[in-house]
Scaffold this active site. Structure first.
Site, PDB file in Angstrom:
ATOM      1  N   ASP A 166       0.831  -1.213   0.000  1.00 18.22           N
ATOM      2  CA  ASP A 166       0.000   0.000   0.000  1.00 18.22           C
ATOM      3  C   ASP A 166       0.866   1.264   0.000  1.00 18.22           C
ATOM      4  O   ASP A 166       2.037   1.237   0.384  1.00 18.22           O
ATOM      5  CB  ASP A 166      -0.913  -0.026   1.234  1.00 18.22           C
ATOM      6  CG  ASP A 166      -2.083   0.926   1.087  1.00 18.22           C
ATOM      7  OD1 ASP A 166      -2.393   1.330  -0.054  1.00 18.22           O
ATOM      8  OD2 ASP A 166      -2.687   1.280   2.116  1.00 18.22           O
ATOM      9  N   ASN A 223     -11.010  -2.473  -5.417  1.00 18.63           N
ATOM     10  CA  ASN A 223     -10.251  -1.426  -6.113  1.00 18.63           C
ATOM     11  C   ASN A 223     -10.921  -0.951  -7.408  1.00 18.63           C
ATOM     12  O   ASN A 223     -10.531   0.074  -7.966  1.00 18.63           O
ATOM     13  CB  ASN A 223      -8.806  -1.870  -6.404  1.00 18.63           C
ATOM     14  CG  ASN A 223      -7.910  -1.862  -5.181  1.00 18.63           C
ATOM     15  OD1 ASN A 223      -7.021  -2.701  -5.034  1.00 18.63           O
ATOM     16  ND2 ASN A 223      -8.127  -0.918  -4.273  1.00 18.63           N
TER      17      ASN A 223
HETATM   18  C1  IPE Z   1      -5.335  -2.739  -0.281  1.00 21.02           C
HETATM   19  O1  IPE Z   1      -5.044  -1.391  -0.381  1.00 21.02           O
HETATM   20  C2  IPE Z   1      -5.324  -3.378  -1.640  1.00 21.02           C
HETATM   21  C3  IPE Z   1      -4.010  -3.507  -2.279  1.00 21.02           C
HETATM   22  C4  IPE Z   1      -2.870  -3.152  -1.755  1.00 21.02           C
HETATM   23  C5  IPE Z   1      -4.016  -4.103  -3.599  1.00 21.02           C
HETATM   24  P1  IPE Z   1      -6.191  -0.292  -0.501  1.00 21.02           P
HETATM   25  O2  IPE Z   1      -5.514   0.997  -0.678  1.00 21.02           O
HETATM   26  O3  IPE Z   1      -7.174  -0.688  -1.542  1.00 21.02           O
HETATM   27  O4  IPE Z   1      -6.901  -0.403   0.912  1.00 21.02           O
HETATM   28  P2  IPE Z   1      -7.819   0.659   1.684  1.00 21.02           P
HETATM   29  O5  IPE Z   1      -8.829   1.197   0.694  1.00 21.02           O
HETATM   30  O6  IPE Z   1      -6.917   1.727   2.186  1.00 21.02           O
HETATM   31  O7  IPE Z   1      -8.438  -0.117   2.807  1.00 21.02           O
HETATM   32  C1  IPE Z   2      -1.633   0.355  -3.386  1.00 14.76           C
HETATM   33  O1  IPE Z   2      -1.398   1.720  -3.383  1.00 14.76           O
HETATM   34  C2  IPE Z   2      -1.842  -0.208  -4.769  1.00 14.76           C
HETATM   35  C3  IPE Z   2      -3.232  -0.607  -5.052  1.00 14.76           C
HETATM   36  C4  IPE Z   2      -4.204  -0.591  -4.215  1.00 14.76           C
HETATM   37  C5  IPE Z   2      -3.506  -1.033  -6.410  1.00 14.76           C
HETATM   38  P1  IPE Z   2      -2.589   2.760  -3.326  1.00 14.76           P
HETATM   39  O2  IPE Z   2      -2.976   3.150  -4.706  1.00 14.76           O
HETATM   40  O3  IPE Z   2      -3.710   2.245  -2.494  1.00 14.76           O
HETATM   41  O4  IPE Z   2      -1.895   3.969  -2.604  1.00 14.76           O
HETATM   42  P2  IPE Z   2      -2.543   4.935  -1.510  1.00 14.76           P
HETATM   43  O5  IPE Z   2      -3.023   4.069  -0.393  1.00 14.76           O
HETATM   44  O6  IPE Z   2      -3.652   5.692  -2.173  1.00 14.76           O
HETATM   45  O7  IPE Z   2      -1.406   5.809  -1.102  1.00 14.76           O
HETATM   46 MG    MG Z   3      -4.133   2.375  -0.515  1.00 13.55          MG
END
Ligand code: IPE
Ligand code: IPE
Ligand code: MG
Length: 263
Positions: free
Chosen positions: A31, A79
């Site tokens: 993340d 997502n």
């Molecule tokens: C979890 O991260 C999913 C992945 C890393 C693929 P998210 O960014 O989607 O999680 P939330 O929305 O902060 O819970």
């Molecule tokens: C994780 O990084 C990757 C995916 C969920 C695909 P994020 O895109 O969730 O990054 P933040 O949490 O918005 O910083």
């Molecule tokens: Mg995230």
């Protein structure tokens, strides 16, 4: 690039690690890509792009450390709520990753598996997944498992549906359903449970990841955003893991997990 040799016990000791107390299976919630980019005034996709470098580094390091399995959360079933442009760039990146890493996966002798509803992905991505699975068939190195369009609640719901169908058809009695029955109907069937769950970028939540499988996993959360995560962060996590007292509900220190692996 040639396959990096596995660490010897001496090299592990130099890193402050020992083979006996190494996690066998690490799961990672990668993340913080978006925040990494935003902090630098860059578009979010740049964070995802840089995140691929971390994937490469961590896969190679886990393989050298002699881990049995690494399970990476690449894209959750939730997502899809993201803006269309980010989704299309993410899918393009995933496709490129599958094409570009295929050779490396083979050179490193990695086993390869994808969990999640892959049938909902773009057919071009499904094709690349299949090609990588085919190319890695017969490998006996670390298992690299990608969670793509994965959600634990969906996984458990589907397992319940499959079991219910068997009961309905009379091939299974309700009283014969055990934890092993459930495990064998999950997408991770045949895999061990993660010993260690790492989440980058500081959020204290599980975001629908491997909810059944992580019942007794050790959790390690770091503020480091995924694009900055490298081997040294992994070593820190593994050192802390080695110092944990895993009791599995009992009183004695043990490395034995509950028997919820493959049925
Ligand atoms: C979890 O991260 C999913 C992945 C890393 C693929 P998210 O960014 O989607 O999680 P939330 O929305 O902060 O819970
Ligand atoms: C994780 O990084 C990757 C995916 C969920 C695909 P994020 O895109 O969730 O990054 P933040 O949490 O918005 O910083
Ligand atoms: Mg995230």
């Amino acid at each position: 690039m040639a396959r990096e040799p596995a660490y010897t016990d001496k090299q592990l000791a130099e890193l402050g690690l020992s083979r006996e107390r190494l996690a066998q299976h690490i799961a990672i919630i990668m993340d913080g890509n978006g925040r990494w980019a935003q902090h630098r005034g860059l578009p979010r996709i740049e964070g995802h792009r840089r995140g691929v470098h971390s994937v490469r580094a961590v896969v190679e390091e886990c393989s050298r450390l002699g881990l049995q399995q690494l399970t990476l959360y690449c894209f959750s079933s939730e997502n899809w709520k993201r803006p269309k442009l980010e989704l299309s760039l993410l899918m393009k990146l995933l496709r490129h990753y599958l094409v570009e890493e295929r050779r490396l996966i083979c050179e490193q002798g990695l086993q390869f598996r994808v969990i999640g509803k892959t049938e909902e992905l773009d057919p071009a991505i499904q094709r690349e997944i299949k090609l990588t699975e085919d190319a890695a068939r017969g490998n006996d190195g670390m298992m690299l498992c990608l969670a793509v369009n994965y959600g634990a609640r969906m996984e458990i719901t589907e397992a319940v549906q499959q079991i219910a169908r068997k009961v309905q058809q009379g091939s299974l009695s309700a009283d014969a359903i055990t934890e092993k029955t459930v495990v064998s109907h999950l997408m991770t069937s045949g895999m061990s449970d993660p010993d260690l769950l790492i989440r980058t970028a500081g959020e204290m939540r599980l975001s629908n990841y491997l909810l059944w499988q992580i019942s007794y996993s050790e959790l390690w959360i770091t503020d480091c955003c995924w694009p900055d995560f490298r081997g040294s962060n992994l070593h820190t996590a593994l050192k802390e893991f080695a110092a944990r007292d895993r009791r599995f509900g009992g009183l004695q220190k043990t490395t034995e997990g509950p028997s919820s692996a493959s049925a």
